[in-house]
Design a protein around this motif. Structure first.
Motif, PDB file in Angstrom:
ATOM      1  N   LEU A   1       0.796  -1.225   0.000  1.00 25.54           N
ATOM      2  CA  LEU A   1       0.000   0.000   0.000  1.00 25.54           C
ATOM      3  C   LEU A   1       0.831   1.279   0.000  1.00 25.54           C
ATOM      4  CD1 LEU A   1      -2.901  -0.871   2.467  1.00 25.54           C
ATOM      5  CD2 LEU A   1      -2.817  -1.112  -0.009  1.00 25.54           C
ATOM      6  N   GLY A   2       2.112   1.162   0.234  1.00 26.23           N
ATOM      7  CA  GLY A   2       2.971   2.339   0.218  1.00 26.23           C
ATOM      8  C   GLY A   2       2.821   3.219   1.439  1.00 26.23           C
ATOM      9  N   ALA A   3       2.463   2.633   2.570  1.00 27.15           N
ATOM     10  CA  ALA A   3       2.332   3.396   3.811  1.00 27.15           C
ATOM     11  C   ALA A   3       3.638   3.321   4.595  1.00 27.15           C
ATOM     12  CB  ALA A   3       1.185   2.833   4.644  1.00 27.15           C
ATOM     13  N   LYS A   4       3.793   4.219   5.552  1.00 19.11           N
ATOM     14  CA  LYS A   4       4.943   4.140   6.441  1.00 19.11           C
ATOM     15  C   LYS A   4       4.771   2.936   7.354  1.00 19.11           C
ATOM     16  CE  LYS A   4       5.521   9.092   6.351  1.00 19.11           C
ATOM     17  NZ  LYS A   4       5.315  10.324   7.081  1.00 19.11           N
ATOM     18  N   TYR A   5       5.873   2.471   7.941  1.00 20.69           N
ATOM     19  CA  TYR A   5       5.805   1.233   8.721  1.00 20.69           C
ATOM     20  C   TYR A   5       4.908   1.375   9.947  1.00 20.69           C
ATOM     21  CZ  TYR A   5       7.140  -3.106  10.946  1.00 20.69           C
ATOM     22  OH  TYR A   5       7.086  -4.348  11.520  1.00 20.69           O
ATOM     23  N   LEU A   6       4.975   2.496  10.649  1.00 19.47           N
ATOM     24  CA  LEU A   6       4.112   2.673  11.821  1.00 19.47           C
ATOM     25  C   LEU A   6       2.643   2.745  11.422  1.00 19.47           C
ATOM     26  CD1 LEU A   6       6.190   5.102  14.047  1.00 19.47           C
ATOM     27  CD2 LEU A   6       5.818   2.653  14.340  1.00 19.47           C
ATOM     28  N   GLN A   7       2.350   3.403  10.307  1.00 18.33           N
ATOM     29  CA  GLN A   7       0.982   3.398   9.784  1.00 18.33           C
ATOM     30  C   GLN A   7       0.555   1.973   9.455  1.00 18.33           C
ATOM     31  OE1 GLN A   7       1.487   5.968   6.403  1.00 18.33           O
ATOM     32  NE2 GLN A   7       0.315   7.626   7.377  1.00 18.33           N
ATOM     33  N   SER A   8       1.472   1.210   8.899  1.00 13.95           N
ATOM     34  CA  SER A   8       1.177  -0.159   8.509  1.00 13.95           C
ATOM     35  C   SER A   8       0.887  -1.033   9.721  1.00 13.95           C
ATOM     36  CB  SER A   8       2.349  -0.747   7.722  1.00 13.95           C
ATOM     37  OG  SER A   8       2.589   0.011   6.571  1.00 13.95           O
ATOM     38  N   ILE A   9       1.590  -0.809  10.818  1.00 15.98           N
ATOM     39  CA  ILE A   9       1.335  -1.577  12.034  1.00 15.98           C
ATOM     40  C   ILE A   9      -0.072  -1.278  12.557  1.00 15.98           C
ATOM     41  CG2 ILE A   9       2.028  -1.845  14.464  1.00 15.98           C
ATOM     42  CD1 ILE A   9       3.867  -3.274  12.546  1.00 15.98           C
ATOM     43  N   VAL A  10      -0.472  -0.003  12.525  1.00 13.49           N
ATOM     44  CA  VAL A  10      -1.813   0.360  12.982  1.00 13.49           C
ATOM     45  C   VAL A  10      -2.868  -0.269  12.072  1.00 13.49           C
ATOM     46  CG1 VAL A  10      -3.402   2.294  13.333  1.00 13.49           C
ATOM     47  CG2 VAL A  10      -1.039   2.474  14.083  1.00 13.49           C
ATOM     48  N   ILE A  11      -2.640  -0.232  10.760  1.00  9.88           N
ATOM     49  CA  ILE A  11      -3.567  -0.864   9.812  1.00  9.88           C
ATOM     50  C   ILE A  11      -3.631  -2.362  10.063  1.00  9.88           C
ATOM     51  CG2 ILE A  11      -3.991  -1.353   7.372  1.00  9.88           C
ATOM     52  CD1 ILE A  11      -2.700   1.380   6.748  1.00  9.88           C
ATOM     53  N   ALA A  12      -2.486  -2.987  10.349  1.00 11.97           N
ATOM     54  CA  ALA A  12      -2.455  -4.430  10.610  1.00 11.97           C
ATOM     55  C   ALA A  12      -3.242  -4.781  11.863  1.00 11.97           C
ATOM     56  CB  ALA A  12      -1.004  -4.906  10.744  1.00 11.97           C
ATOM     57  N   VAL A  13      -3.077  -4.001  12.922  1.00 14.23           N
ATOM     58  CA  VAL A  13      -3.805  -4.258  14.165  1.00 14.23           C
ATOM     59  C   VAL A  13      -5.310  -4.090  13.940  1.00 14.23           C
ATOM     60  CG1 VAL A  13      -4.197  -3.394  16.502  1.00 14.23           C
ATOM     61  CG2 VAL A  13      -1.875  -3.730  15.675  1.00 14.23           C
ATOM     62  N   LEU A  14      -5.699  -3.054  13.209  1.00 16.37           N
ATOM     63  CA  LEU A  14      -7.111  -2.853  12.912  1.00 16.37           C
ATOM     64  C   LEU A  14      -7.679  -3.983  12.069  1.00 16.37           C
ATOM     65  CD1 LEU A  14      -7.220   0.993  12.223  1.00 16.37           C
ATOM     66  CD2 LEU A  14      -8.157  -0.234  14.180  1.00 16.37           C
ATOM     67  N   SER A  15      -6.927  -4.436  11.069  1.00 12.65           N
ATOM     68  CA  SER A  15      -7.441  -5.507  10.205  1.00 12.65           C
ATOM     69  C   SER A  15      -7.544  -6.831  10.955  1.00 12.65           C
ATOM     70  CB  SER A  15      -6.569  -5.665   8.957  1.00 12.65           C
ATOM     71  OG  SER A  15      -5.316  -6.212   9.279  1.00 12.65           O
ATOM     72  N   ILE A  16      -6.585  -7.116  11.812  1.00  6.94           N
ATOM     73  CA  ILE A  16      -6.667  -8.345  12.602  1.00  6.94           C
ATOM     74  C   ILE A  16      -7.825  -8.255  13.598  1.00  6.94           C
ATOM     75  CG2 ILE A  16      -5.452  -9.723  14.350  1.00  6.94           C
ATOM     76  CD1 ILE A  16      -2.880  -9.168  12.771  1.00  6.94           C
ATOM     77  N   GLY A  17      -8.038  -7.070  14.158  1.00  7.57           N
ATOM     78  CA  GLY A  17      -9.178  -6.879  15.046  1.00  7.57           C
ATOM     79  C   GLY A  17     -10.502  -7.089  14.334  1.00  7.57           C
ATOM     80  N   VAL A  18     -10.620  -6.604  13.100  1.00  5.75           N
ATOM     81  CA  VAL A  18     -11.842  -6.812  12.327  1.00  5.75           C
ATOM     82  C   VAL A  18     -12.026  -8.291  12.012  1.00  5.75           C
ATOM     83  CG1 VAL A  18     -12.911  -6.374  10.072  1.00  5.75           C
ATOM     84  CG2 VAL A  18     -11.933  -4.490  11.375  1.00  5.75           C
ATOM     85  N   GLN A  19     -10.948  -8.987  11.656  1.00 11.00           N
ATOM     86  CA  GLN A  19     -11.041 -10.421  11.363  1.00 11.00           C
ATOM     87  C   GLN A  19     -11.494 -11.197  12.596  1.00 11.00           C
ATOM     88  OE1 GLN A  19      -7.331 -11.806   9.724  1.00 11.00           O
ATOM     89  NE2 GLN A  19      -7.306 -10.196   8.194  1.00 11.00           N
ATOM     90  N   LEU A  20     -10.920 -10.880  13.744  1.00  7.63           N
ATOM     91  CA  LEU A  20     -11.324 -11.569  14.974  1.00  7.63           C
ATOM     92  C   LEU A  20     -12.770 -11.241  15.353  1.00  7.63           C
ATOM     93  CD1 LEU A  20      -8.128 -11.227  17.177  1.00  7.63           C
ATOM     94  CD2 LEU A  20      -9.017 -13.285  16.087  1.00  7.63           C
ATOM     95  N   GLY A  21     -13.154  -9.993  15.173  1.00  4.12           N
ATOM     96  CA  GLY A  21     -14.526  -9.602  15.467  1.00  4.12           C
ATOM     97  C   GLY A  21     -15.530 -10.328  14.584  1.00  4.12           C
ATOM     98  N   LEU A  22     -15.222 -10.444  13.305  1.00  5.39           N
ATOM     99  CA  LEU A  22     -16.113 -11.182  12.399  1.00  5.39           C
ATOM    100  C   LEU A  22     -16.160 -12.665  12.738  1.00  5.39           C
ATOM    101  CD1 LEU A  22     -15.388  -9.506   8.952  1.00  5.39           C
ATOM    102  CD2 LEU A  22     -17.482  -9.388  10.303  1.00  5.39           C
TER     103      LEU A  22
END
Length: 94
Positions: free
Chosen positions: A57-78
């Motif tokens: 996605l071309g994001a910075k690494y810290l942005q990418s970590i936040v996106i990763a945590v959010l996406s894993i949270g959405v996967q677990l929630g679903l």
């Protein structure tokens, strides 16, 4: 995709975000198969998913970590939601 747009990643097309989701699931599977400790496997999966997000996605690494945590949270929630919805429908055993 929404988290990537909110955090202003450079490339947020649907296909790239779908590729990130596939890479995230692969990272979680590989990490859980390689490491017995679930906490360490989760941290490895988040770090590797962050790397994949920054490359795809071309994001910075810290942005990418936040996106990763959010996406894993959405996967677990679903997963919890689906287990709650279909937990009473599917019966195992008797």
């Amino acid at each position: 995709m929404i988290a990537a747009k909110i955090l202003r990643a450079e490339r947020t097309s649907f296909m790239r975000c779908l590729l990130v989701v596939i890479a995230s699931v692969a990272a979680e599977t590989i990490a859980s198969n390689l490491v017995d400790n679930e906490l360490i496997a989760g941290l490895i999966a988040i770090a590797f998913t962050g790397l994949c997000i920054s490359l795809i996605l071309g994001a910075k690494y810290l942005q990418s970590i936040v996106i990763a945590v959010l996406s894993i949270g959405v996967q677990l929630g679903l997963a919890i939601l689906l287990a709650g919805l279909f937990g009473g429908v599917v019966r195992f055993g008797t």
